[in-house]
Write a protein that holds these residues in place. Structure first.
Motif, short mmCIF file in Angstrom:
data_model
loop_
_atom_site.label_atom_id
_atom_site.label_comp_id
_atom_site.label_asym_id
_atom_site.label_seq_id
_atom_site.Cartn_x
_atom_site.Cartn_y
_atom_site.Cartn_z
N PRO A 135 0.91 -1.21 0.25
CA PRO A 135 -0.30 -0.04 -0.13
C PRO A 135 0.93 0.98 -0.01
O PRO A 135 0.24 2.08 -0.38
CB PRO A 135 -1.16 -0.19 1.55
CG PRO A 135 -0.12 -1.22 1.80
CD PRO A 135 0.08 -2.24 1.03
N GLN A 136 1.80 1.16 -0.10
CA GLN A 136 2.98 2.60 0.19
C GLN A 136 3.37 2.63 -0.88
O GLN A 136 4.02 3.54 -1.31
CB GLN A 136 4.09 2.21 1.20
CG GLN A 136 3.67 2.20 2.35
CD GLN A 136 5.52 1.67 3.30
OE1 GLN A 136 5.32 0.79 3.48
NE2 GLN A 136 5.74 2.88 4.21
N VAL A 137 3.65 2.27 -2.18
CA VAL A 137 3.48 2.35 -3.48
C VAL A 137 1.87 3.02 -3.88
O VAL A 137 2.32 2.51 -4.55
CB VAL A 137 4.70 1.54 -3.87
CG1 VAL A 137 5.71 1.41 -3.18
CG2 VAL A 137 3.76 -0.16 -4.44
N GLY A 149 10.89 4.49 12.43
CA GLY A 149 10.40 5.58 11.05
C GLY A 149 9.53 5.09 10.14
O GLY A 149 9.19 3.59 10.25
N CYS A 150 9.27 6.08 9.16
CA CYS A 150 8.49 4.98 8.10
C CYS A 150 8.96 6.19 7.22
O CYS A 150 8.51 7.22 6.71
CB CYS A 150 7.03 5.55 8.62
SG CYS A 150 6.35 4.49 7.08
N LEU A 151 8.93 5.28 6.12
CA LEU A 151 9.63 6.17 4.52
C LEU A 151 7.53 7.05 4.32
O LEU A 151 8.25 7.63 3.41
CB LEU A 151 9.48 5.01 3.42
CG LEU A 151 10.98 4.11 4.08
CD1 LEU A 151 10.48 2.95 2.98
CD2 LEU A 151 12.13 5.25 3.86
N SER A 152 7.04 7.08 4.93
CA SER A 152 5.62 7.48 3.86
C SER A 152 5.54 8.20 5.16
O SER A 152 4.05 9.13 4.89
CB SER A 152 4.66 6.25 4.35
OG SER A 152 4.65 5.57 3.65
N GLN A 188 6.08 -6.33 12.12
CA GLN A 188 4.79 -5.85 12.78
C GLN A 188 4.79 -4.24 12.50
O GLN A 188 3.35 -4.09 11.66
CB GLN A 188 5.26 -5.84 14.48
CG GLN A 188 4.77 -6.63 15.08
CD GLN A 188 5.24 -6.84 16.79
OE1 GLN A 188 4.07 -6.50 17.18
NE2 GLN A 188 6.71 -6.82 16.95
N HIS A 189 5.62 -3.82 11.98
CA HIS A 189 5.51 -2.26 11.46
C HIS A 189 4.39 -1.95 9.64
O HIS A 189 3.55 -1.56 9.65
CB HIS A 189 6.87 -1.44 11.37
CG HIS A 189 6.58 0.36 10.36
ND1 HIS A 189 7.04 1.20 10.97
CD2 HIS A 189 6.98 0.03 9.22
CE1 HIS A 189 6.61 1.77 10.41
NE2 HIS A 189 6.54 1.58 9.14
N GLU A 190 5.52 -3.62 9.10
CA GLU A 190 5.26 -3.70 7.57
C GLU A 190 3.10 -3.85 7.85
O GLU A 190 2.74 -3.24 7.11
CB GLU A 190 5.63 -4.44 7.00
CG GLU A 190 6.63 -3.95 7.19
CD GLU A 190 7.18 -2.28 6.49
OE1 GLU A 190 6.51 -2.47 5.59
OE2 GLU A 190 7.60 -1.16 6.73
N TYR A 191 3.03 -5.13 8.81
CA TYR A 191 2.23 -5.78 9.17
C TYR A 191 0.72 -4.44 9.42
O TYR A 191 -0.24 -4.58 8.99
CB TYR A 191 2.04 -6.75 10.07
CG TYR A 191 0.74 -7.40 10.23
CD1 TYR A 191 0.20 -8.73 9.11
CD2 TYR A 191 -0.27 -7.30 11.22
CE1 TYR A 191 -0.75 -9.32 9.50
CE2 TYR A 191 -2.17 -7.88 11.22
CZ TYR A 191 -2.15 -8.30 10.74
OH TYR A 191 -3.33 -9.38 10.29
N ASP A 192 1.78 -3.50 10.27
CA ASP A 192 0.60 -2.89 10.27
C ASP A 192 -0.12 -1.88 8.97
O ASP A 192 -1.25 -1.55 9.06
CB ASP A 192 1.19 -1.71 11.06
CG ASP A 192 0.85 -2.22 12.86
OD1 ASP A 192 0.08 -3.17 13.17
OD2 ASP A 192 1.40 -1.02 13.78
N HIS A 193 1.06 -1.47 8.90
CA HIS A 193 0.36 -0.91 6.89
C HIS A 193 -0.55 -1.74 6.53
O HIS A 193 -1.27 -0.71 5.32
CB HIS A 193 1.87 -1.06 6.17
CG HIS A 193 2.27 0.24 6.71
ND1 HIS A 193 2.26 1.51 5.73
CD2 HIS A 193 4.03 0.17 6.95
CE1 HIS A 193 3.72 2.22 6.16
NE2 HIS A 193 4.37 1.73 6.65
N LEU A 194 -0.48 -3.02 6.26
CA LEU A 194 -1.85 -3.57 5.60
C LEU A 194 -3.09 -3.75 6.71
O LEU A 194 -4.20 -3.60 5.64
CB LEU A 194 -1.32 -5.32 5.53
CG LEU A 194 -0.12 -5.61 5.19
CD1 LEU A 194 0.20 -6.95 4.81
CD2 LEU A 194 0.63 -4.87 4.08
ZN LIG Z 1 5.88 2.26 7.48
#
Ligand SMILES: [Zn+2]
Length: 168
Positions: free
Chosen positions: A49-51, A88-91, A130-136
């Motif tokens: 989703p970040q892209v 941190g987060c690239l988004s 966990q951070h990436e899972y949260d994006h989902l």
């Molecule tokens: Zn992120």
């Protein structure tokens, strides 16, 4: 191919993400492009989703040269021990705050060959997963920071959102 990273305020980051139904060449190409994009900006993880792709998959490279390509992930167990660590987060560029998360966990997912993987992750792998899972789930790390920390970045987030919406 290098994707454009979607930033805070872009509705695509809060949209529901669909299960990947067929792990085919198209999916493998997206995963490869996610890895290329993540490395291009020196990230350790990047979710579809970040892209702008609302599918349940992400890539993580918590150790240099070791990439996990993760499709339709699930959590099986969490450690009761939680640790506080800066994220941190690239988004959400430029903002780093502490988030409390379980230190280790057991996960299940499909890899790019359609094989089921079950494994235990800890430290940075557990955190990044966990951070990436949260994006989902449409969740960003700034949703999980302490209220006082959130107040401190409120204005920057508001400006980021305005900027993002202006450029959509
Ligand atoms: Zn992120």
């Amino acid at each position: 191919m290098i994707y454009k990273i979607r930033t805070y305020g872009d509705p695509v980051l809060r949209t529901e993400n669909n299960l990947v139904e067929n792990i085919d060449d198209e999916v493998r190409e997206i995963l490869n492009d996610l890895v290329e994009t993540m490395r291009d900006i020196s990230g350790i993880g990047l979710a579809a989703p970040q892209v702008g792709i609302n599918l349940r998959m992400f890539v993580v490279e918590a150790e240099e040269g070791v990439v996990r390509k993760v499709i339709n992930p699930e959590f099986l167990e969490y450690s009761s021990k939680k640790v506080d660590h800066e994220e941190g987060c690239l988004s959400v560029p430029g903002i780093h705050k502490k988030v409390k998360r379980p230190e280790s966990l057991k996960v299940r997912y499909f890899n790019e060959n359609g094989e089921t993987v079950e494994e235990e992750l800890d430290d940075l792998w557990a955190r990044a997963f966990q951070h990436e899972y949260d994006h989902l789930e449409g969740v960003l790390f700034i949703d999980k920071i302490a209220p006082v920390a959130k107040r401190l970045v409120k204005k920057r987030l508001l400006n980021m959102k305005k900027e993002t919406l202006k450029n959509l």
